[in-house]
Design an enzyme around this catalytic site. Sequence first.
Site: not given
Length: 375
Positions: A70, A122, A145, A153
């Site tokens: 992301g 992402g 992450e 996530d």
Amino acid sequence: MQDAVLFSTKDTADGHKIGIATLNSERSLNALSLAMIDALEPQLEAWANDDSIVCVWLEGAGEKAFCAGGDIVAMYKAAKDLPKEPVAEVVDFFTREYRLDYRIHTYPKPLVVWGDGFVMGGGMGLMNGASHRIVTERSRLAMPEISIGLYPDVGGTYFLSRLPEGMGLFLGLTAAQVNAADALWLGMADLALASDQRDNALAALAEASWSVNANSNKQAASRALATVSVDDNDLPPAQLKPHYGVIQKLMQGTSIEAVAKQFLAFETEDKAISRGQQTLAQGCPLTAHIVWQQLQHGPDLSLEEAFQLELTLSVNCAMKGDFIEGVRALLIDKDKSPQWQHRSIDAVTEDDLDAMFTAPWGEGEHPLNTLGEGN
């Protein structure tokens, strides 16, 4: 300014169309931006309601990546000076991203993701919910992450907790890259093709027998893609599967402290494991605890509940966690020396962890509290 996402259609032999969406930021490895999200969401809705569109194809520009994460730099810039309160730009990005991911999970038509090259963060969110996930010999899937003070996530709470025992925890703690063979074994991909077979795959879909029934069309897509020739010699051998027994044992324990200790103490010359040990040793201690907790509870959560939990965690990571510092160290100053709030995994307290799992909104004000309504 170039379009964030390129849209086109391909005619099928029976008079229908395939919608094609291309993430258009090759220089950034197609990192998922708010502009991409804002372009994709309405177009996917339009195609879902267009009877002439029978299938959607999602890919990234260039040959290096489908989507390598992301646009976390934009969130860093928005939140770096206001880390103690919910920053509107951060809340907005994660809310829209997770709504898009959820829409892909629940999309009514066959949605094919061409996961060539890097598929990280992402990109994993976009790919995981697709009905047909294709990897190639160049694919490298990962949830990295822990190195930026976030956590897996984009639905990771849901899909990592449903991998073979221990593997979700291993991937979350180590940022290990998953190649095509391992992705098929783990259930993170449905089909592997050579990277030069993209056009053949689209051509096969164009020749399929389509109907007005969504389930029938998903089967039609599967049959069509299965006709594309696959040579196992085109794919690299599995890197993780051969060590599954060892990984499974190393990921067993009653606490993250115990698991981390035994994993870091394990002596091995295997690079897949030793690289993971180095990543965990240098990674964010708070992230390790979040990964442990999300995978403990993930199997009991619905997809909607998983995304709701993740929005709480993501905003808290930016507000009072280590996300801002992690991005600074890796992507802004690039000193690769993050000053995590905790010196070790053992130093994280229950209060620290409770603060990350406590929603920063009042009751009924969670931005994703209506997720899933109407589906």
